[in-house]
Design an enzyme around this catalytic site. Structure first.
Site, PDB file in Angstrom:
ATOM      1  N   GLY A 245     128.049 124.339  61.459  1.00  0.00           N
ATOM      2  CA  GLY A 245     128.605 125.344  60.551  1.00  0.00           C
ATOM      3  C   GLY A 245     127.624 125.684  59.447  1.00  0.00           C
ATOM      4  N   ASP A 246     128.095 125.533  58.196  1.00  0.00           N
ATOM      5  CA  ASP A 246     127.235 125.820  57.046  1.00  0.00           C
ATOM      6  C   ASP A 246     126.806 124.527  56.354  1.00  0.00           C
ATOM      7  OD1 ASP A 246     129.828 125.254  56.202  1.00  0.00           O
ATOM      8  OD2 ASP A 246     129.623 126.416  54.369  1.00  0.00           O
ATOM      9  N   GLU A 247     126.765 123.421  57.104  1.00  0.00           N
ATOM     10  CA  GLU A 247     126.389 122.118  56.538  1.00  0.00           C
ATOM     11  C   GLU A 247     124.941 121.786  56.881  1.00  0.00           C
ATOM     12  OE1 GLU A 247     129.352 118.794  56.498  1.00  0.00           O
ATOM     13  OE2 GLU A 247     130.260 120.024  58.072  1.00  0.00           O
TER      14      GLU A 247
END
Length: 327
Positions: A245-247
């Site tokens: 994801g956005d990690e």
């Protein structure tokens, strides 16, 4: 060259023994085989300066070395001056006290062939020299091919490993890369030395709104831009990964200075904030960071270190986002 009484005339010897050397007691040449004459074309002028004794501890004078080997019934070793080539063989006394030698190249065969441009015609039909050379060259060819194959295999393995540990969207490492790098970082050296590092866990604030309002293509473009920001901000020895994801997670070997970590965090936050799409002026994209400096109590395994960084990340979010928490 004159012929002298022997078992056969010199012309027959030259045909039968292409590597023979027939010498009078004083070293005068009587006959030389056609192959030896091709290798040493000036033997008529004498042996000195063309051949020398090659056995350690024995005289270098060629005729002295020859007499000693023949009369002592030992193998004879003669070095070809000006080259690495050593001739080896044996000899006998023949009519009138002259010496008949039959020489060969041994392991220096390939040097002799290159030096004198020898071919199969330069060896006696019963001589296995060319067959042995062919086997040697064939073996070298096989070994070279195996070496090339192994090199290609290693390159393919390295490419496959890199691909397996790379996030296709951002070009950063993926979770598998993080796991292997973090596991290696937690291992102490052979001397028991602890190698400290900082682990930074970050994600994007308001990323969901970018996807929902502008579409997934805009979200992917933003993630690629974040990946470039992280590559630009870290050192060559550091590792940047996208774990989903956005990690993102950064592993920074030797980075234990809290002021330095705060400065790095401020640069990353500022650079990512500048990536906010112009279509969302009232909804800035930012990032929150959680940082663990290792070694730290209660964290000996990768999952434990990641859990502490995750706790620090959520502390940043609870404190208002767009900030870093170091524990």
């Amino acid at each position: 060259m004159a012929e002298t009484s022997c078992l056969m005339p010199a012309s027959a010897l030259a045909q039968l023994l292409p590597m023979h050397l027939w010498l009078r007691e004083d070293g005068t040449l009587i006959s030389a085989g056609r192959t030896l004459a091709k290798l040493l074309p000036d033997l008529d002028d004498g042996l000195v300066g063309r051949l020398s004794g090659a056995r350690p501890g024995e005289p270098s004078d060629p005729m002295t070395a020859i007499r000693g080997a023949v009369d002592g019934r030992r193998r004879l070793f003669l070095r070809v001056e000006g080259s690495q080539l050593v001739l080896r063989g044996h000899g006998v006394r023949v009519a009138g006290g002259s010496v008949l030698l039959n020489l060969g190249f041994g392991i220096g065969l390939h040097h002799a062939i290159r030096q004198a441009a020898l071919t199969d015609d330069d060896f006696a039909p019963s001589d296995l020299a060319m067959e042995l050379l062919f086997l040697q060259e064939a073996n070298r060819g096989v070994l070279n091919e195996l070496s090339r194959f192994n090199e290609q295999l290693e390159q393919s393995r390295a490419r496959a490993l890199l691909q397996a540990q790379t996030d296709p969207l951002t070009g950063l490492g993926n979770r598998r890369k993080l796991e292997s790098t973090l596991s290696a970082a937690l291992k102490t050296s052979e001397t028991g030395e602890i190698r400290p590092f900082a682990l930074v866990h970050l994600d994007l604030d308001n990323f969901k709104q970018v996807n929902d309002l502008l579409g997934h293509q805009a979200g992917d473009d933003l993630l690629r831009a974040v990946g470039k920001v992280l590559r630009d901000q870290i050192r060559h020895a550091d590792t940047a990964t996208r774990i989903g994801g956005d990690e993102f997670v950064l592993l920074l070997p030797g980075m234990t200075s809290r002021p330095a970590l705060k400065q790095l965090s401020a640069r990353i936050i500022g650079a990512i904030n500048a990536l906010t799409p112009p279509e969302l002026p009232g909804l800035p994209v930012s990032t929150s960071l959680g940082i663990v400096v290792w070694p730290t109590d209660g964290a000996e395994h990768p999952d434990e270190v990641l859990a502490l960084a995750d706790e620090a990340l959520y502390a940043s979010k609870r404190s208002g986002r767009s900030r870093a928490t170091i524990r």
